[in-house]
Design a protein around this motif. Structure first.
Motif, short mmCIF file in Angstrom:
data_model
loop_
_atom_site.label_atom_id
_atom_site.label_comp_id
_atom_site.label_asym_id
_atom_site.label_seq_id
_atom_site.Cartn_x
_atom_site.Cartn_y
_atom_site.Cartn_z
N THR A 6 -9.34 -5.88 7.88
CA THR A 6 -9.01 -6.49 6.60
C THR A 6 -8.34 -5.42 5.74
O THR A 6 -8.32 -4.24 6.10
CB THR A 6 -10.27 -6.99 5.88
N ALA A 7 -7.79 -5.83 4.61
CA ALA A 7 -7.19 -4.86 3.70
C ALA A 7 -8.23 -3.83 3.25
O ALA A 7 -7.93 -2.63 3.12
CB ALA A 7 -6.58 -5.57 2.50
N GLU A 8 -9.45 -4.29 3.04
CA GLU A 8 -10.52 -3.38 2.61
C GLU A 8 -10.81 -2.34 3.69
O GLU A 8 -11.06 -1.16 3.39
CB GLU A 8 -11.79 -4.17 2.29
N ASP A 9 -10.78 -2.76 4.95
CA ASP A 9 -11.03 -1.81 6.04
C ASP A 9 -9.96 -0.73 6.09
O ASP A 9 -10.26 0.46 6.28
CB ASP A 9 -11.09 -2.54 7.38
N LEU A 54 -1.55 14.42 10.43
CA LEU A 54 -0.71 13.28 10.80
C LEU A 54 -0.86 12.14 9.79
O LEU A 54 0.11 11.47 9.44
CB LEU A 54 -1.11 12.77 12.19
N LEU A 55 -2.07 11.93 9.32
CA LEU A 55 -2.33 10.88 8.35
C LEU A 55 -1.52 11.11 7.07
O LEU A 55 -0.91 10.18 6.53
CB LEU A 55 -3.82 10.83 8.03
N ALA A 56 -1.49 12.37 6.62
CA ALA A 56 -0.74 12.69 5.40
C ALA A 56 0.76 12.52 5.61
O ALA A 56 1.49 12.11 4.70
CB ALA A 56 -1.06 14.11 4.96
N ARG A 57 1.23 12.79 6.83
CA ARG A 57 2.67 12.73 7.09
C ARG A 57 3.15 11.33 7.46
O ARG A 57 4.19 10.87 6.99
CB ARG A 57 3.02 13.69 8.23
N ASP A 58 2.39 10.64 8.32
CA ASP A 58 2.88 9.40 8.92
C ASP A 58 2.20 8.14 8.39
O ASP A 58 2.68 7.03 8.66
CB ASP A 58 2.70 9.44 10.44
N GLY A 59 1.10 8.28 7.69
CA GLY A 59 0.42 7.10 7.17
C GLY A 59 -0.66 6.59 8.11
O GLY A 59 -0.76 6.99 9.28
N ILE A 60 -1.45 5.65 7.60
CA ILE A 60 -2.63 5.20 8.32
C ILE A 60 -2.30 4.40 9.57
O ILE A 60 -2.94 4.55 10.62
CB ILE A 60 -3.57 4.40 7.38
N ARG A 61 -1.30 3.53 9.51
CA ARG A 61 -1.01 2.68 10.67
C ARG A 61 -0.52 3.48 11.86
O ARG A 61 -0.99 3.30 13.00
CB ARG A 61 0.01 1.60 10.29
N THR A 62 0.41 4.41 11.64
CA THR A 62 0.91 5.24 12.73
C THR A 62 -0.19 6.14 13.29
O THR A 62 -0.31 6.32 14.51
CB THR A 62 2.10 6.09 12.25
N THR A 63 -1.00 6.69 12.41
CA THR A 63 -2.07 7.57 12.86
C THR A 63 -3.08 6.82 13.72
O THR A 63 -3.50 7.30 14.79
CB THR A 63 -2.79 8.21 11.66
N LEU A 64 -3.48 5.64 13.29
CA LEU A 64 -4.46 4.88 14.07
C LEU A 64 -3.89 4.44 15.41
O LEU A 64 -4.57 4.50 16.43
CB LEU A 64 -4.93 3.66 13.27
N ALA A 65 -2.64 3.99 15.44
CA ALA A 65 -2.03 3.57 16.69
C ALA A 65 -1.89 4.73 17.67
O ALA A 65 -1.89 4.54 18.88
CB ALA A 65 -0.67 2.93 16.44
N GLY A 66 -1.79 5.96 17.14
CA GLY A 66 -1.62 7.13 17.99
C GLY A 66 -2.90 7.74 18.50
O GLY A 66 -2.88 8.76 19.18
N LEU A 67 -4.04 7.12 18.22
CA LEU A 67 -5.32 7.69 18.65
C LEU A 67 -5.51 7.64 20.16
O LEU A 67 -6.28 8.43 20.72
CB LEU A 67 -6.48 6.96 17.97
N ARG A 92 -10.49 1.96 3.70
CA ARG A 92 -11.73 2.71 3.86
C ARG A 92 -11.82 3.37 5.24
O ARG A 92 -12.88 3.40 5.86
CB ARG A 92 -12.93 1.79 3.65
N VAL A 93 -10.70 3.87 5.73
CA VAL A 93 -10.70 4.62 6.98
C VAL A 93 -11.00 6.08 6.66
O VAL A 93 -10.33 6.70 5.83
CB VAL A 93 -9.34 4.50 7.70
N THR A 94 -11.99 6.64 7.32
CA THR A 94 -12.37 8.04 7.12
C THR A 94 -12.57 8.71 8.47
O THR A 94 -12.73 8.05 9.49
CB THR A 94 -13.66 8.17 6.29
#
Length: 347
Positions: free
Chosen positions: A7-10, A160-173, A13-15
């Motif tokens: 969800t948008a809330e999730d 990576l999170l600071a450079r590429d954003g949350i979506r790219t970082t999560l997909a790259g896990l 709230r990614v940490t």
């Protein structure tokens, strides 16, 4: 497929976890020991299965090869003792619910499991002894490497999170990660559809697991366990440099070669390793999006991605990894090699 429905809330709230979780790694290690041979873990699997104390093997009755066992066994904790305190204090309602979920889907209902569900004192003493024996055999000795790899992984992913954003970082896990709208998808043999609860998700890298895994919580952040870039069997006891801590010495050495394009044979020759080993390591670096690969006839060429180059720059010019497998003849800088004529990039 593992499908994580955010969800948008999730997403807000990614940490990242602050530190590795010893009981989480313990459960993952017990699961990994029951799997068919995983290439990067195979030697560790054979060696550890033979040395595992009989008392520790009782945990196989609770932890399936999928690692989707009862969640009360592996709370996020700072150490063994506070983790065991949390395990032993599991409320009866939660205990029975999770054992009911485990059996008979993943494990048969044994007398020991029945006694655990009934809060039998001897059964719980045997569980504590099994967890202590397994922790001593699997986690105690490599803990300093686990901690160092965790902190290196966390620092890199945060960057990576600071450079590429949350979506790219999560997909790259993990390899093959992608987004379908607000659903994060990872390839897996079985199908898991996980709906997050709006409480967010905690990212927890593991050096003892090989694919993404989620622990869902309805009233707290869920936990996304993902494989660290380099698994425990490839982490040296005394890494020579920060990049070696993250990637392992051999992979760090390969990445150090690839600002200039090299073939698989070049890499194997330079580092004194087999071509099959070079192929395995380059695949892992490619899955981590640190290098790209192109085939030209029978030759496979590898070079750094912008992310790989940035990681090399971040490691510092004076902290370049030193390969461990070169012989005296091959110990020369990559810069001393003749420069190969640049190939025309493919469209």
């Amino acid at each position: 497929m593992l499908r994580l429905r955010f969800t948008a809330e999730d997403l807000l709230r990614v940490t990242f976890a602050d530190e590795p979780a010893p009981l989480m790694e313990l459960g993952l290690a017990m699961a990994m020991l029951q799997q068919a041979m995983v290439p990067e873990f195979s030697r560790w699997q054979r060696r550890t299965r033979e040395a595992l104390p009989r008392e520790a093997k009782a945990l196989f009755g609770l932890v399936p090869p999928t690692a989707r066992g009862p969640m009360f066994l592996d709370p996020l904790s700072k150490g063994l003792e506070d983790g065991l305190d949390l395990v032993l204090a599991t409320p009866v309602t939660r205990l029975r619910a999770e054992l009911g979920r485990l059996c008979p889907t993943h494990r048969p209902v044994t007398p020991w499991i029945k006694d655990l569900a009934a809060r039998d004192r001897k059964a719980w003493q045997s569980l504590e002894h099994a967890m202590r024996a397994a922790h001593s055999a699997l986690i105690d000795e490599p803990w300093s490497r686990i901690e160092a790899a965790f902190q290196a992984e966390r620092a890199w992913r945060t960057r990576l999170l600071a450079r590429d954003g949350i979506r790219t970082t999560l997909a790259g896990l993990a390899a093959g990660g992608r987004w379908e709208g607000t659903t994060l998808v990872f390839p897996r043999p079985e199908h898991i559809d996980a709906v997050l609860s709006g409480h967010g998700i905690v990212l927890l890298p593991s050096v003892l697991w090989s694919r993404p895994l989620v622990a869902l919580h309805e009233d707290a952040p869920s936990i996304l366990i993902y494989p660290a870039v380099t698994p425990l069997p490839l982490l040296e006891a005394a890494p020579a440099d920060p990049l070696g801590v993250l990637l392992g010495r051999t992979r760090a050495a390969i990445l150090d070669l690839l600002p200039r394009e090299h073939s698989t044979s070049d890499i194997a020759k330079d580092l004194g390793i087999s071509k099959s080993s070079a192929s395995e390591h380059t695949k892992a670096l490619r899955d981590a999006r640190l290098i790209v690969t192109q085939r030209e006839g029978k030759t496979v060429w590898h070079s750094c991605t912008p992310l790989g180059l940035e990681l090399l720059r971040g490691a510092g010019a004076d902290e370049k990894p030193k390969p461990t497998a070169r012989n005296a003849v091959e110990q020369r800088s990559v810069n001393e090699r003749p420069v190969r004529a640049a190939r025309t990039p493919r469209g």
